[in-house]
Design a protein around this motif. Sequence first.
Motif, PDB file in Angstrom:
ATOM      1  N   ARG A  81       0.786  -1.197   0.010  1.00 45.20           N
ATOM      2  CA  ARG A  81       0.106  -0.095  -0.085  1.00 45.20           C
ATOM      3  C   ARG A  81       0.755   1.161   0.092  1.00 45.20           C
ATOM      4  O   ARG A  81       1.743   1.279   0.712  1.00 45.20           O
ATOM      5  CB  ARG A  81      -0.803   0.104   1.059  1.00 45.20           C
ATOM      6  N   GLU A 139      -9.746  10.932  -0.678  1.00 44.28           N
ATOM      7  CA  GLU A 139     -11.122  10.257  -1.258  1.00 44.28           C
ATOM      8  C   GLU A 139     -11.006   9.874  -2.658  1.00 44.28           C
ATOM      9  O   GLU A 139     -11.515   8.829  -3.103  1.00 44.28           O
ATOM     10  CB  GLU A 139     -12.154  11.398  -1.183  1.00 44.28           C
ATOM     11  N   LEU A 167      -9.284   6.371  -2.232  1.00 40.25           N
ATOM     12  CA  LEU A 167      -9.957   5.291  -1.494  1.00 40.25           C
ATOM     13  C   LEU A 167     -11.203   5.101  -2.316  1.00 40.25           C
ATOM     14  O   LEU A 167     -11.734   3.603  -2.347  1.00 40.25           O
ATOM     15  CB  LEU A 167     -10.872   6.061  -0.143  1.00 40.25           C
ATOM     16  N   GLY A 190      -9.299   1.478  -3.773  1.00 33.48           N
ATOM     17  CA  GLY A 190     -10.059   1.048  -2.679  1.00 33.48           C
ATOM     18  C   GLY A 190      -9.363   1.279  -1.211  1.00 33.48           C
ATOM     19  O   GLY A 190      -8.235   1.911  -1.310  1.00 33.48           O
ATOM     20  N   MET A 191      -9.929   0.487  -0.366  1.00 32.44           N
ATOM     21  CA  MET A 191      -9.561   0.568   0.942  1.00 32.44           C
ATOM     22  C   MET A 191      -8.151   0.117   1.268  1.00 32.44           C
ATOM     23  O   MET A 191      -7.537   0.562   2.215  1.00 32.44           O
ATOM     24  CB  MET A 191     -10.617  -0.196   1.988  1.00 32.44           C
ATOM     25  N   ASN A 192      -7.609  -0.782   0.305  1.00 30.81           N
ATOM     26  CA  ASN A 192      -6.156  -1.135   0.257  1.00 30.81           C
ATOM     27  C   ASN A 192      -5.323  -0.122  -0.554  1.00 30.81           C
ATOM     28  O   ASN A 192      -4.059  -0.684  -0.715  1.00 30.81           O
ATOM     29  CB  ASN A 192      -5.981  -2.544  -0.143  1.00 30.81           C
ATOM     30  N   CYS A 193      -5.715   1.032  -0.986  1.00 31.20           N
ATOM     31  CA  CYS A 193      -4.857   1.850  -1.725  1.00 31.20           C
ATOM     32  C   CYS A 193      -3.549   2.399  -0.851  1.00 31.20           C
ATOM     33  O   CYS A 193      -2.440   2.498  -1.741  1.00 31.20           O
ATOM     34  CB  CYS A 193      -5.683   2.970  -2.291  1.00 31.20           C
ATOM     35  N   ASP A 243      -1.415   2.287   6.188  1.00 34.85           N
ATOM     36  CA  ASP A 243      -1.945   2.927   7.441  1.00 34.85           C
ATOM     37  C   ASP A 243      -1.025   4.132   8.050  1.00 34.85           C
ATOM     38  O   ASP A 243      -1.652   4.866   8.974  1.00 34.85           O
ATOM     39  CB  ASP A 243      -1.975   1.752   8.600  1.00 34.85           C
TER      40      ASP A 243
END
Length: 398
Positions: A263, A272, A275, A297-300, A303
Amino acid sequence: MELCGAFQNRLFLFSCACLSGILFALVWRKYEQTVQISAIRNHYTSALRKSNYNGWLVKQNLTKVFVPEEILRYGEAKQLELESVFLFKSTRVLCLIFVNSHNGAEAVKQTWAKHCNIVTFFGRFVDEKIPVMKVPPVTSFEGFCYAFTHVYHKYNGQFDWIIIADDFTYAIIENLRFYVASLNSSMPYYLGHPVKDFSNLYNVGSAGIVLSKGSFSLLHSVYSTADDCRFKRPPSWYFDQSIGKILHAFNVHPVDTRDPYLRGRFNPFSVETMLIPGSISVFSSYWRTSAFLSEEGMNCCSDRAITFHGLLPSKHYLMEFLQYHLLVFRNSLQGIGNNPPTDQKRSISSKKSSDELDQVGEPFIQLVDRDWVRSSNKKKQKPHKTLVENIWNELFGS
């Protein structure tokens, strides 16, 4: 007729030869890129992909001690030296920021620039309140050259790492410190989002570029004064391509800066956009030129992402609030603020064991056997009456 036929055959062979040559050239260029990227994966990649941060702390004769969240919020947190405070002192970051507008410069100054050890602003205008120093076009190498030579002569020895960004970028400097803390800043590190330029790679300026003081010294060895910026011919008009070409001459290349889950840490788009799948156009050069891609998406994004780009001034304030001011009170050791009121606790304590009451932050829900519930419901249900019994009851009563 024979001459026409011979001419057509030769034309056909010539066309085939040209197409074969073009195809071979494309395949060879792709091969060169693949070989170079494979080699770049081994250049500091192991240390960057899986940072030995905890081992570095041990070498510093330090150990982590968990601090309950209620102590941070309600206790004497001032007596503690938090990890972020220690990294602020030990991993010094200079932020070199190119601004395009007064509003953008003010937004950066009031938000993420506060987390840098040293902040410098450069643009095509003068603003004494921020302050902004005027340089030639900020996207050109000449403008960057004036900026970094000024920074080198004024702040040399006062920083370990430098991040180069613009006022459309939001940077989480604490994540940058965590990422590079265990690395030797005297070595030539060149970090960012690598993109392909024919057979070469360079870190694109929109995602932010991070240089160690070792790499910064290499740049200064080539362009050491403002006169050099004015009279020496730059490798490219764009400053990000020029940085890549200069460091390439010293055998310093971009590296894969994605996290262990692949990621992105340096993101050339806003949160945005990264994501939401489909937000980045299929015709965008991002897909064609990026050397190391992440999923949509959420794994772009990691953390511990470091940069996002494409933010208007108002979005800087929003990001700052979400990152540093909005708090989610999670479970902690002591559970202050998570326990139910005293009266409610007394009424529950007669029904619950002490072990259940120690489950801080969890709702008081009793777990029961579903099979037992079904059997109990069956016992409570009245038996079904037959048709004859129903008719008898209707005529003569129950």
